[in-house]
Design an enzyme around this catalytic site. Sequence first.
Site, PDB file in Angstrom:
ATOM      1  N   GLY A  41      -4.370 -10.461 -11.812  1.00 17.90           N
ATOM      2  CA  GLY A  41      -4.078 -10.627 -10.530  1.00 17.90           C
ATOM      3  C   GLY A  41      -5.229 -11.106  -9.971  1.00 17.90           C
ATOM      4  O   GLY A  41      -6.258 -11.784 -10.654  1.00 17.90           O
ATOM      5  N   ARG A 329      -2.684   1.874  10.695  1.00 17.54           N
ATOM      6  CA  ARG A 329      -1.380   2.243   9.705  1.00 17.54           C
ATOM      7  C   ARG A 329      -1.069   3.770   9.554  1.00 17.54           C
ATOM      8  O   ARG A 329      -0.091   3.870   9.700  1.00 17.54           O
ATOM      9  CB  ARG A 329      -1.587   1.434   8.500  1.00 17.54           C
TER      10      ARG A 329
END
Lengths: 658, 253
Positions: A41, A329
């Site tokens: 990644g 969040r």
Amino acid sequence: MLEAKTPTGPLDQKWTYYKGHCRLVNPANKRKLEVIVVGTGLAGASAAASLAELGYTVKAFCFQDSPRRAHSIAAQGGINAAKNYQNDGDSVFRLFYDTIKGGDYRARESNVHRLAEISTSIIDQCVAQGVPFAREYGGLLNNRSFGGTQVKRTFYAAGQTGQQLLIGAYQALERQVNLGNVKMYSRHEMLDVVMIDGKARGIICRNLVNGELERHFGHAVLLCTGGYGNVFYLSTNAMGSNVTAAWKAHKKGAQFGNPCFTQIHPTCIPVSGDHQSKLTLMSESLRNDGRIWVPKQKGDKRKANDIPEEERDYYLERRYPAFGNLVPRDVASRAAKERCDAGYGVGTTGQAVYLDFKFNLINKYGRAEASKHGIDNPDNDTLVRLGKEVVKEEYGNLFDMYEKITGENPYEVPMRIYPAVHYTMGGLWVDYELMTTMKGLYALGEANFSDHGANRLGASALMQGLADGYFVIPYTIGNYLADEIAVKPIDTEHPAFVEAEKQVSDRINTLMNIKGSQTVESFHKRLGKIMWEKCGMARNEQGLKEAIEEIRALKKEFWSDVRVPGIVKEMNPELDKAGRVADFIELGELMCLDALDRKESCGGHFREESQTEEGEALRDDENFTYVSSWEFKGESQWQLNKEPLQFEVAKPSQRSYK
Amino acid sequence: MEQNTMNLTLKVWRQKNSGDPGGFATYPVKNISAEMSFLEMFDVLNEELIREGKDPIAFDHDCREGICGMCSMYINGRPHGPWEKNTVCQLHMRAYKDGDTIVVEPWRAKSFPVLKDLVVDRGAFDRIIQAGGYISVNTGSPVDANAVPVEKEKADAAFAAAACIGCGACVAACKNSSALLFVSAKVSHLALLPQGAPERRSRALNMVAQMDKEGFGACTNTGACEAVCPKGISIENIARLNREFIGAGMSGE
């Protein structure tokens, strides 16, 4: 004893000092040193490419069919950098402070400051590679605001920022493959780390095409293997995202930092039924224009558009008048859960709230467009038509994705959303050099614990992955490898390799030979349910204790009744999954243990026993200003080591969004 | 949301490994919810097969949100199934009705050998990128990101080409198994940016040479690739690649 190896000196000079004093490896010696990189990644691909450019011999591994598939690719919103191109007062210090504060003061200052310093170089590097960031008409880079910060520091490429950054790193990696500096192993899964004389010297992995086990030597091993959100079964992670590589390292001696710190993202498409295999995120940017509400009346079964304005409860605007729909969040997620648990949830399952664009579509965008076009007294239809065009430009791809999944048109009816597991701040404990507690074993990106504390800010995951891979590890690994130049590559017939392979092989055979009656998937679902209900958005002592018992029982059942079809020496996705789920079960227990130990609420970790009278999270700095670093001591046994956190520059304060 | 379920017949390509000739197998699936994704329907079927002691169907998939490019099923003669600009992981069962028969095959192309069932080897795409699909810049050397302005129109066009997810649907749809849409998207992405200019000629030549070496077929401009591309990559990119390629050839490099 945990030694963070933080350099001395003032915070903003530490990294400069380190770079000026770390040991170097000369080019002729670099060629003789082999580095293993697991995962491709953002962290892994950027590390593999950069180390190969420096002259090291690199072997890179990924379980997908190509390094370009890694889950970094799914990141939507953007990447933060303290460029201050907008002249709006941003600086390295502000990015540092926002990140430390956003993490609820549970991250290490020195690492976070380095991250903020490096952020600007990342953007330069990516642009040079051809990453097509959004631009303004003058040809310069555009920015947007994100995640409640007060400056515009987020660089983006429409809703596909992760994809574009990963492709940039992937291309740099493939260039090194072409030059012969990197050997790439796709469809390979790391199943153990090999230790020789107290140092990581290689890995055992399984070729996922033919099922053969392989031994690979390296002078150092880098784990860039992402997060462990799939311990919850349902998450926004890719189906293959797993903790196995990190977990094997943990069981061999690498300590695990803050395992219970999980980020639950407030705006995801809700679960539609038992068949659900994964959850899909709707970018946080939607909260800029969407208003979140539930009916005021419990169990109201009317369609959203039939519920009149005065019967809607805009609960975020009601509870947090200052921040409204833009609270962080963790706060938004808990508030949604609270309403649904109290019986106000919507949709067939009652586990959803509305995210409604109608108001801003008409009043913000519709009116602005009407005024631009010189339309006086526009009627409602005109406003809707004009507003829709703007909303389409801003969020079109997300709206389309929502409609594909749900079959509902979000321009006409409000989206239904619910929180979902999205990111794990915890991970392998690393020191300032990103080395784990095992010598020669490093953890980069989401796989480590170091930069986001108890809660990660939006657009910071990409920043950290690339910072670690492009700009941190190329310096810090030299400081270790400088002592390794005399070490010849170790023959993989060495007893340590043979023994490690045997352990891996035995475990695979054990799994295959259980021949029970229940599928791997069914165990994973049950684990996810326990974790979500008892170690999810809200946790309490009793629930966590129950969860630990339930997970232990589940583990026993798994190892006596799981059914893995097929054979070992072939492509066998069920066998791959069985190994991963077995590791998730063990990790789940540790997460509950960690959550039990941390009696305070902080960031994404909400202990119901630690809240204010108004139901807000209550941190306990006096007793919990530390990193929990867990050392594996045998089955279901861990020792807790604490790394005290010192704040020399930041001043911990209670967050308030009222 | 209307809740309805359906019963379907699946004809799925089964092949033990690359050496096995393979063949179709038929599976009835029952009580499939319209809200399921196509891959979730496969999950349900696989769970049943495992319980019955049979081998589940191997298929590639990962992100399940249409961006990683791993999923690859050829459904009723069309890569990724019936929906426009869509990957199979985002295809939902609303697209079908009770009683339908659905035929599912792997990507069919000589350069994408089948590994097992619906799983193919797309390593050829990685090797094409290795041949030149990058800008040769080492970490740490660049100038400030805003030192080189890029015309917005060109930046947007580069982005549109860079949206390719490397799934290989273009190859699977093409009667010649040409990879030209994939190659041209990468050549365009990098050629449109000033940063990519120094290598644009060698890049086009080397990537095309590798493409030929991998055994992909020729492009005959049918446009089937564009029609099935989940990211809407335009065949204008192929025209651009042809110009780059001819330009590079003419310069004698």
